[in-house]
Design a protein around this motif. Structure first.
Motif, PDB file in Angstrom:
ATOM      1  N   LEU A   1       0.765  -1.210   0.209  1.00 41.19           N
ATOM      2  CA  LEU A   1       0.072  -0.048  -0.115  1.00 41.19           C
ATOM      3  C   LEU A   1       0.835   1.272  -0.093  1.00 41.19           C
ATOM      4  O   LEU A   1       0.560   2.315  -0.837  1.00 41.19           O
ATOM      5  N   PRO A   2       1.846   1.349   0.901  1.00 40.09           N
ATOM      6  CA  PRO A   2       2.647   2.518   0.697  1.00 40.09           C
ATOM      7  C   PRO A   2       3.334   2.830  -0.709  1.00 40.09           C
ATOM      8  O   PRO A   2       3.294   4.133  -1.057  1.00 40.09           O
ATOM      9  N   LEU A   3       3.594   1.846  -1.390  1.00 48.91           N
ATOM     10  CA  LEU A   3       4.458   2.113  -2.803  1.00 48.91           C
ATOM     11  C   LEU A   3       3.443   2.518  -3.642  1.00 48.91           C
ATOM     12  O   LEU A   3       3.978   3.137  -4.773  1.00 48.91           O
ATOM     13  N   PHE A   4       2.141   2.815  -3.348  1.00 44.56           N
ATOM     14  CA  PHE A   4       1.427   3.465  -4.417  1.00 44.56           C
ATOM     15  C   PHE A   4       1.443   5.054  -4.331  1.00 44.56           C
ATOM     16  O   PHE A   4       0.699   5.569  -5.166  1.00 44.56           O
ATOM     17  N   PHE A   5       2.141   5.651  -3.256  1.00 40.44           N
ATOM     18  CA  PHE A   5       2.112   7.053  -2.999  1.00 40.44           C
ATOM     19  C   PHE A   5       2.339   7.684  -4.202  1.00 40.44           C
ATOM     20  O   PHE A   5       1.845   8.639  -4.829  1.00 40.44           O
ATOM     21  N   GLN A   6       3.533   7.526  -4.915  1.00 43.31           N
ATOM     22  CA  GLN A   6       3.949   8.164  -6.090  1.00 43.31           C
ATOM     23  C   GLN A   6       3.249   7.886  -7.310  1.00 43.31           C
ATOM     24  O   GLN A   6       3.133   8.929  -8.060  1.00 43.31           O
ATOM     25  N   LYS A   7       2.576   6.883  -7.560  1.00 39.37           N
ATOM     26  CA  LYS A   7       1.869   6.568  -8.597  1.00 39.37           C
ATOM     27  C   LYS A   7       0.893   7.498  -8.584  1.00 39.37           C
ATOM     28  O   LYS A   7       0.372   7.849  -9.942  1.00 39.37           O
ATOM     29  N   PHE A   8       0.253   7.969  -7.508  1.00 40.08           N
ATOM     30  CA  PHE A   8      -0.901   8.839  -7.393  1.00 40.08           C
ATOM     31  C   PHE A   8      -0.644  10.054  -7.274  1.00 40.08           C
ATOM     32  O   PHE A   8      -1.068  10.941  -8.040  1.00 40.08           O
TER      33      PHE A   8
ATOM     34  N   GLY B   1      11.074   3.909   2.754  1.00 39.06           N
ATOM     35  CA  GLY B   1      12.326   4.331   1.974  1.00 39.06           C
ATOM     36  C   GLY B   1      12.086   3.903   0.365  1.00 39.06           C
ATOM     37  O   GLY B   1      12.361   5.034  -0.217  1.00 39.06           O
ATOM     38  N   LEU B   2      11.560   2.709   0.073  1.00 36.77           N
ATOM     39  CA  LEU B   2      11.227   2.687  -1.211  1.00 36.77           C
ATOM     40  C   LEU B   2      10.203   3.439  -1.921  1.00 36.77           C
ATOM     41  O   LEU B   2      10.120   3.905  -2.996  1.00 36.77           O
ATOM     42  N   THR B   3       9.134   3.875  -0.718  1.00 39.27           N
ATOM     43  CA  THR B   3       8.180   4.710  -1.304  1.00 39.27           C
ATOM     44  C   THR B   3       8.679   6.147  -1.515  1.00 39.27           C
ATOM     45  O   THR B   3       8.158   6.872  -2.456  1.00 39.27           O
ATOM     46  N   PHE B   4       9.440   6.593  -0.879  1.00 42.73           N
ATOM     47  CA  PHE B   4       9.673   8.196  -0.831  1.00 42.73           C
ATOM     48  C   PHE B   4      10.924   8.384  -1.580  1.00 42.73           C
ATOM     49  O   PHE B   4      11.262   9.579  -1.905  1.00 42.73           O
ATOM     50  N   PHE B   5      12.088   7.639  -1.324  1.00 38.72           N
ATOM     51  CA  PHE B   5      13.373   7.722  -2.327  1.00 38.72           C
ATOM     52  C   PHE B   5      13.754   7.043  -3.373  1.00 38.72           C
ATOM     53  O   PHE B   5      14.808   6.906  -3.570  1.00 38.72           O
TER      54      PHE B   5
END
Length: 458
Positions: free
Chosen positions: A253-260, A349-353
């Motif tokens: 779920l956190p990994l979808f942040f940048q996609k949206f 870290g994978l989500t934001f960096f």
């Protein structure tokens, strides 16, 4: 006509027949204590799968037929590498009789001698005392599958296994269908999907040993296809269904942040709605079972999983060894509390960096994220690798393919009647996996992550 087909596909047909023979031997003649025979068949099947795909890269119909035939071989077999399906049958039959499977223990029912389901003692003996002494932790969509088996075969263990197998095969067909469409949408070679569908690990562990990771993978791949097509609300619903098969997709779920938020159509409110739909859908699937006792039992089982069980671990086994040197005892209880926090930190870290704006970048982050979780876990059963394996066919990373082959080394634990892991074999398994992963990280760091791979074998 048949003669022409034979002439044009002679080698592939011979490989297909040999594969059927090997799978039949695996399904009906193999004892899991016979590791030499197991690894011989395993290696042979991987070679056969590789050659069939190599020889028929553009003939997806032949490859699809091969994948289906290999699975049908197992239809009348009782799993010989895993006992979990006995608990699946138990839960499904309890549901059929109107009992909440989350609220009672098989060992209590058997001790009382008044179980409401058929073959209770046989099922309890099959699942083993360890499984029978813990509350079930299989989410509602999995329970629905177990209920369907009970509906059609409430008094036959083999009949229940056959229903499970049909459901899993149907899930794999769905994975093939949407995986193929997703590869086409991403402009990747369609043949990549066969590195999952024809992988002997997938056929044996899911169809053969009846693990419902197959259903979870189907929903994950379907959700990613919907996301690529722009149907984000349906993506949320279908992804939630995958969570309700096994909880593991919650990690994504956190990994979808940048996609949206950082993709082509930036929208923070849309991301919040996406998360909201996922949470509400998951809640609705659990709703029929919810109670205070359910939360207590479910939490208890999950906690035990992190802090009491250990199998085929990598980094944790090193931590455990260090713990014995320093404090003189197994530090699993402490490590089981800290390692999940480390996993969450790495996922953030994978989500934001790391760039996850495109679908390929997102899937790549999902592969790295879930493998990080497994590398830090205290328990890694072979069938867990199905998720990163299914995702890696859309990326440049191939190490889950290698892992799906060397994971067989974990079965050396069953050579001993009292179940004893061979840590040299575990070390060899992860030594190979980490070596390939390290090389791929180095190699892929030189290539723009925004450009999709053109060939899975390049």
């Amino acid at each position: 006509m048949m003669l022409q087909v034979w002439k044009n596909n002679r080698f592939s047909i011979l490989l297909l027949l040999l594969g059927i023979l090997f799978y039949w031997s695996f399904a009906f003649q193999l004892e899991r204590t016979d590791f030499i025979k197991m690894i011989t068949l395993w290696a042979g099947l991987f070679i056969i799968a590789y050659k069939i795909i190599q020889e028929n890269a553009d003939n997806w119909k032949l490859l699809a037929i091969a994948a289906l035939l290999f699975r049908i071989v197992f239809l009348f077999a009782i799993p010989n590498l895993s006992q979990d399906f006995y608990r699946f049958i138990w839960d499904g039959r309890m549901l059929l009789e109107g009992f909440n499977p989350y609220l009672s223990l098989p060992e209590v029912w058997v001790a009382q001698g008044n179980t409401p389901i058929a073959q209770a003692q046989e099922l309890y003996n099959g699942m083993g005392q360890l499984n029978g002494s813990h509350y079930t932790n299989y989410p509602p969509i999995s329970q629905l599958c177990y209920f369907i088996a009970a509906l059609f075969a409430s008094k036959s263990i083999l009949g229940s296994a056959m229903v499970f197998r049909v459901l899993i095969i149907l899930a794999d067909i769905g994975t093939f269908f949407y995986g193929k469409k997703l590869l086409e949408a991403l402009k990747l070679p369609v043949k990549n999907i066969f590195w999952y569908i024809l992988n002997p690990f997938i056929i044996i562990e899911l169809t053969g040993n009846l693990h419902f990771e197959a259903v979870m993978v189907f929903f994950i791949i379907w959700s990613l296809y919907l996301l690529q097509k722009g149907y984000w609300y349906w993506t949320a619903i279908v992804l939630a269904l995958s969570v309700s098969v096994k909880l593991i997709p919650l990690l994504f779920l956190p990994l979808f942040f940048q996609k949206f938020v950082m993709g082509e159509k930036r929208s923070l409110p849309k991301l919040m709605m996406f998360y909201g739909i996922v949470i509400i859908t998951v809640f609705l699937t659990f709703a029929p079972f919810l109670s205070g006792e359910f939360f207590h039992n479910f939490k208890r089982t999950i906690t035990l999983w992190f802090q009491n069980f250990e199998f085929n671990a990598s980094i944790f086994f090193i931590i455990r060894w260090i713990g014995y040197q320093i404090v003189g005892w197994n530090v699993i209880e402490t490590a089981g509390k800290i390692l999940p926090l480390v996993t969450i930190t790495i996922l953030l870290g994978l989500t934001f960096f790391r760039q996850n704006k495109t679908t390929v970048q997102l899937i790549t982050a999902m592969v790295l994220g879930i493998c990080t979780y497994y590398f830090l876990s205290t328990t890694v059963h072979p069938w867990y690798i199905a998720v990163p394996l299914s995702l890696c066919v859309f990326t440049r990373y191939k190490f889950p393919m290698i892992w799906s082959f060397v994971i067989i080394l974990s079965y050396t634990a069953y050579i001993h009647p009292d179940f004893k892991e061979n840590l040299w074999m575990v070390g060899l398994e992860y030594g190979i996996v980490f070596s390939v992963l390290g090389w791929e990280i180095y190699k892929n760091s030189k290539v723009s992550k925004s450009v999709p791979t053109t060939s899975f074998l390049n």
